[in-house]
Design a protein around this motif. Structure first.
Motif, PDB file in Angstrom:
ATOM      1  N   ALA A 160       0.830  -1.206   0.000  1.00 57.47           N
ATOM      2  CA  ALA A 160       0.000   0.000   0.000  1.00 57.47           C
ATOM      3  C   ALA A 160       0.857   1.245   0.000  1.00 57.47           C
ATOM      4  N   ASP A 161       1.918   1.214   0.825  1.00 51.12           N
ATOM      5  CA  ASP A 161       2.822   2.378   0.891  1.00 51.12           C
ATOM      6  C   ASP A 161       3.492   2.613  -0.462  1.00 51.12           C
ATOM      7  N   ALA A 162       3.910   1.503  -1.022  1.00 53.51           N
ATOM      8  CA  ALA A 162       4.604   1.641  -2.330  1.00 53.51           C
ATOM      9  C   ALA A 162       3.669   2.219  -3.376  1.00 53.51           C
ATOM     10  N   LEU A 163       2.453   1.701  -3.373  1.00 54.32           N
ATOM     11  CA  LEU A 163       1.478   2.199  -4.348  1.00 54.32           C
ATOM     12  C   LEU A 163       1.150   3.664  -4.105  1.00 54.32           C
ATOM     13  N   ALA A 164       1.081   4.017  -2.815  1.00 52.39           N
ATOM     14  CA  ALA A 164       0.791   5.423  -2.487  1.00 52.39           C
ATOM     15  C   ALA A 164       1.919   6.318  -2.958  1.00 52.39           C
ATOM     16  N   GLN A 165       3.147   5.859  -2.744  1.00 51.61           N
ATOM     17  CA  GLN A 165       4.295   6.667  -3.205  1.00 51.61           C
ATOM     18  C   GLN A 165       4.301   6.784  -4.727  1.00 51.61           C
ATOM     19  N   THR A 166       3.956   5.696  -5.353  1.00 53.71           N
ATOM     20  CA  THR A 166       3.891   5.721  -6.820  1.00 53.71           C
ATOM     21  C   THR A 166       2.843   6.714  -7.293  1.00 53.71           C
ATOM     22  N   SER A 167       1.718   6.673  -6.617  1.00 54.65           N
ATOM     23  CA  SER A 167       0.651   7.637  -6.946  1.00 54.65           C
ATOM     24  C   SER A 167       1.130   9.051  -6.800  1.00 54.65           C
ATOM     25  N   GLU A 168       1.847   9.272  -5.712  1.00 51.52           N
ATOM     26  CA  GLU A 168       2.357  10.617  -5.455  1.00 51.52           C
ATOM     27  C   GLU A 168       3.361  11.042  -6.533  1.00 51.52           C
ATOM     28  N   SER A 169       4.192  10.085  -6.946  1.00 49.91           N
ATOM     29  CA  SER A 169       5.218  10.429  -7.971  1.00 49.91           C
ATOM     30  C   SER A 169       4.593  10.747  -9.317  1.00 49.91           C
TER      31      SER A 169
ATOM     32  N   GLU B 232      -4.241   8.458  -9.798  1.00 53.00           N
ATOM     33  CA  GLU B 232      -5.492   8.177  -9.091  1.00 53.00           C
ATOM     34  C   GLU B 232      -5.748   6.678  -9.006  1.00 53.00           C
ATOM     35  N   ALA B 233      -5.412   5.993 -10.089  1.00 55.01           N
ATOM     36  CA  ALA B 233      -5.607   4.536 -10.077  1.00 55.01           C
ATOM     37  C   ALA B 233      -4.720   3.881  -9.016  1.00 55.01           C
ATOM     38  N   PHE B 234      -3.478   4.340  -8.969  1.00 54.93           N
ATOM     39  CA  PHE B 234      -2.576   3.784  -7.955  1.00 54.93           C
ATOM     40  C   PHE B 234      -3.072   4.139  -6.538  1.00 54.93           C
ATOM     41  N   GLN B 235      -3.534   5.356  -6.455  1.00 53.60           N
ATOM     42  CA  GLN B 235      -4.018   5.778  -5.124  1.00 53.60           C
ATOM     43  C   GLN B 235      -5.225   4.972  -4.687  1.00 53.60           C
ATOM     44  N   GLU B 236      -6.086   4.685  -5.636  1.00 54.91           N
ATOM     45  CA  GLU B 236      -7.291   3.908  -5.331  1.00 54.91           C
ATOM     46  C   GLU B 236      -6.889   2.524  -4.816  1.00 54.91           C
TER      47      GLU B 236
END
Lengths: 544, 327
Positions: free
Chosen positions: A309-318, A328-332
């Motif tokens: 989840a953290d990795a995906l959140a960071q990816t979303s942020e990047s 947004e998809a990554f964040q979801e």
């Protein structure tokens, strides 16, 4: 008049008329040939002033015209069919019959009235006189000496015109080579256009986009009065348009765009495949990896899920600033994992995978279109060079050297042109300029200009992609942009191969002169038609 | 000689040759004048002979009359000649029983061949009396009209030298003569021959070789000679070209006041027909027209003052016309 006598009279007159026409054909035949040769002489004179025909073709034309003239002359003599009355008058005049034949014919035809006694006597007299005359001796086949002398003279003169070198031969060969080259390239363009139309991988809109510049170029090439310069300019424009199209539809550099995402995912060992895919810039691979990740979710423990989840959140942020939908998809997916909603997370990851797959397809299509446009642009560029070099064989060494010499005239301009185009913000001059001097060996028109062998070489620069060339930026102070006269200090900072600063003239002092010279060249039509826009734009971009 | 009513073309030629040869026994030279005079007679027309005195004009006409066995009369025109002297007049005579009446006494015009010598010496009134007879072939005296014998020819002469006291024939009356022939001076040889013949003990005499009926038959035969359309058109073009307006001849435009009448065309055609027969042809040719043209047209071209002052002759104008009007 007795039928037999009438037939005998017409027969005699026909014989005289036939001899007369044979006589006339010996006069008019040579005259017709002479007229034909006169026309050929006019053509020969024109062929020496303008590039029209080779000597061999001229010879054939002369033969043809002479033959046609001879035939027409003969036909003129033979096709005229005089009436019986006219034949009779002709015979009277030619044979000294003192109107015997004419009177006999008119009596027979009822045109004049007389007693039967006189009609009979007169007819017999006319027939007797006609039969007594040796028509061949009375109408000898004479050769008009003057006509034959003129004919012989004309043949000799034309023979000389055919045998002697034609000053227009070289120019004609060049012209024809150019014409042939243009025609061949037009055929190639037609084939290209057909290929595009038949390409199943292109939709209608894409076909239209690719065909538009090609069809425009084709129309120009197929026009009857297209010059070499116009053909080169047309092909150059079309090539440029296709190149611009290629650039406009080219997908972004995914490696660069997805690098932050790859970096964000790099630390998580469960997203290794996805990380690699992002590093490679492969959306299809990323889609597969994402789908695999979604499938593997139920096998992960809580900690793994949290790290994911953290990795995906960071990816979303990047990706937030570069690709909002993907972010947004990554964040979801990250949010679903944070909420420990595996199903939602799986669904989100599957949607993400689908999105990536779709993106991958679109990118592939765009890439294909871009590559195709680039390929077409390259082909058109080759066509342009072929047309530009057409007729250049056998030109002088100087002309050939001038065609390839990047230092000659426009060669340096092309380097500056490339540099000017590359630098759009401020005054940029980089090594790209130097690189351009080396690669600025554009095609030259050689001796194929409208002045034939005496034409000056026109250097046609290639449009070179400077996007990957590292340049050294020189930032101009703000006051220089506003008041160029205040830029004394700038001169010291401006990269220049001239070490002696006292020899440098302020740019603003000389720009006006160069611009005037450029405007004069543009108005005097010295610059090839298709290149005028480049020159104008270049000097416009240099304005202080 | 064959019967005149069935005269053949060969007979025509033979007769003409006989006539010319017979006259030639008396008249030395002047073959052209003789031929054209004969053509004029055979055309049924009258001929005007112009020449200086002593050239044999009168002798020629008289001999012709003898050869053709025609009743001949000679009228010497003088200024005091009266019309009645030509035509005749009514005279009073005793008819017996104390009765008197008028009888018409024919004048010298009542002949087949009338020689009007020096016609330009008589007054116009007298000239007109003869000219009426020439045109109408009749004579009217005191309301009575008398026909002249047939055939009837007038051969008139005039002297081109003596112009004083003469009355030149007006154009309208000149036009009535079919031909006007210039009688030239004989050559030395001809003159020598003339002297030999006329000063010897015996002079040649001509005998009759034809009659008036022959002449009439020859006239009728000649009229049947065909003429091609282009030849008759050439005659028309020639006559039109004698008039100054639109003429292709600069001489005509400059020196002619008035050109030939249609009688000139008739003279050309009739004369050409006879000439064709005499030349052994059965049709008229352009050459015949050209040969007849001077005789038929020289007295029909009225020169203007400039032409007369510059000495332009009608013959020169006719020659120019023949050149300019294409056949």
């Amino acid at each position: 008049m007795a039928e037999g006598d009438y037939l005998a009279l017409t027969k005699q007159l026909a014989a005289v008329n036939g001899r007369f026409r044979l006589q006339q054909s010996l006069i008019w035949g040579p005259r017709g040939a002479l007229l034909g040769l006169l026309l050929a002489a006019i053509v020969a004179a024109l062929a020496r002033l303008r590039p029209l025909l080779t000597n061999q073709e001229l010879g054939m034309v002369a033969l043809g015209l002479a033959g046609i003239g001879l035939v027409v002359g003969w036909l003129w003599a033979w096709l005229k069919r005089p009436s019986l009355n006219q034949q009779a008058r002709q015979a009277d005049a030619a044979l000294g019959l003192q109107e015997r034949a004419t009177t006999a014919v008119e009596i027979a035809e009822g045109a004049i009235a007389t007693t039967p006694f006189f009609a009979n006597q007169q007819r017999q007299d006319a027939l007797a006189q006609l039969k007594a005359i040796d028509v061949a001796a009375a109408l000898p086949l004479n050769w008009n000496r003057r006509d034959w002398l003129l004919l012989a003279l004309a043949i000799v003169l034309l023979g000389m015109a055919v045998w002697l070198n034609n000053p227009q031969a070289e120019r004609l060969a060049t012209q024809r080579a150019i014409g042939q080259a243009i025609a061949e390239e037009a055929n190639e363009l037609e084939a290209l256009a057909e290929e595009i139309r038949q390409d199943p991988n292109l939709n209608e809109a894409q076909q239209e986009e690719l065909l538009a510049p090609i069809e425009e170029a084709l129309e120009a090439l197929q026009a009857s009065d297209t010059s070499q310069e116009q053909a080169v300019a047309t092909l150059s424009e079309a090539s440029t348009e296709l190149r611009e199209l290629s650039e406009s539809v080219a997908p972004p550099n995914l490696q660069e765009e997805l690098a932050p995402a790859a970096e964000a995912l790099a630390e998580n060992r469960d997203t290794t495949e996805l990380t690699e895919a992002f590093q490679d810039g492969s959306l299809n691979q990323a889609s597969a990896a994402t789908a695999q990740l979604a499938e593997n979710l139920p096998t992960f423990n809580e900690e793994t899920l949290s790290q994911l989840a953290d990795a995906l959140a960071q990816t979303s942020e990047s990706l937030e600033t570069t690709d909002q939908p993907l972010s947004e998809a990554f964040q979801e997916a990250a949010s679903a994992l944070d909420a420990q909603d595996l199903a939602a997370a799986q669904e989100a990851l599957e949607e993400l995978a689908a999105e990536l797959a779709e993106r991958g397809e679109e990118t592939a299509v765009a890439e294909a279109l871009s590559q195709q446009a680039q390929s077409l642009a390259d082909q058109l560029n080759e066509s342009r060079q072929t047309v530009a070099q057409a007729g250049a064989e056998g030109t002088s060494e100087d002309q050939q050297q001038a065609a390839g010499d990047p230092q000659a005239g426009e060669g340096a301009t092309s380097g500056g042109l490339g540099g000017g185009q590359a630098g759009s913000e401020g005054q940029t001059q980089g090594e790209g300029g130097t690189a351009e001097l080396e690669s600025g060996r554009g095609s030259g028109l050689g001796s194929a200009g409208p002045r034939g062998g005496d034409a000056e070489t026109v250097f046609v620069p290639d449009a070179v992609d400077l996007s990957n060339v590292e340049g050294e930026d020189v930032e101009l102070p703000a006051e220089c942009r506003a008041n160029p006269a205040d830029c004394g200090g700038l001169l010291n900072e401006t990269p220049s191969e001239f070490e002696d600063e006292t020899s440098i003239v302020p740019y603003t002092d000389v720009f006006g002169d160069y611009q005037d010279a450029a405007n004069e060249a543009l108005s005097d039509d010295y610059i090839p038609l298709g290149l005028k826009g480049y020159v104008r734009d270049y000097f416009s971009s240099l304005e202080p | 000689m064959s019967e005149p009513q069935t005269l053949s073309i060969e007979a025509f030629r033979e007769t003409a040759v006989l006539i010319q040869n017979e006259v030639g026994k008396v008249i030395v030279g002047q073959e052209d004048v003789l031929q054209f005079t004969l053509i004029g007679i055979l055309s049924g027309g009258h001929v005007l002979l112009e020449g200086v005195p002593g050239l044999g004009k009168t002798m020629l006409v008289r001999t012709l009359g003898r050869v053709l066995d025609l009743q001949f009369s000679r009228i010497q025109f003088t200024p005091d000649l009266m019309p009645a002297d030509i035509t005749g007049t009514d005279i009073m005579e005793d008819r017996g029983n104390g009765q008197r009446g008028f009888r018409f006494q024919q004048g010298p015009v009542f002949a087949n061949l009338v020689l009007a010598d020096e016609i330009n010496r008589a007054t116009p009134k007298t000239q007109s009396a003869l000219l009426e007879a020439m045109q109408e072939q009749t004579v009217t005296v005191a309301t009575q009209t008398y026909s002249l014998p047939k055939p009837f020819f007038v051969l008139a002469t005039q002297n081109p030298i003596e112009q004083e006291g003469t009355y030149p024939l007006p154009e309208a009356q000149l036009d009535r003569f079919l031909f006007k022939l210039n009688v030239g001076f004989p050559s030395a040889d001809e003159l020598n021959e003339i002297l030999m013949r006329t000063t010897a003990g015996q002079t040649a005499q001509a005998t009759a070789v034809a009659t008036g009926e022959h002449v009439v038959a020859m006239q009728q035969l000649a009229r049947n000679v065909p003429i091609a359309t282009n030849v008759s058109q050439h005659v028309s073009q020639l006559i039109v070209a004698t008039h100054p307006h639109g003429s292709p001849s600069e001489l005509v435009q400059k020196y002619v006041r008035y050109g030939a009448s249609p009688r000139g065309g008739q003279a050309l055609v009739l004369g050409a027909k006879i000439l064709a027969l005499l030349n052994g042809r059965y049709n008229v040719s352009f050459d015949d027209i050209a040969a007849i043209a001077p005789a038929a047209l020289r007295h029909r071209l009225l020169l203007n003052f400039e032409g007369q002052a510059e000495g332009i002759t009608a013959d020169a104008i006719v020659a120019d016309l023949l050149e300019k009007v294409q056949s």
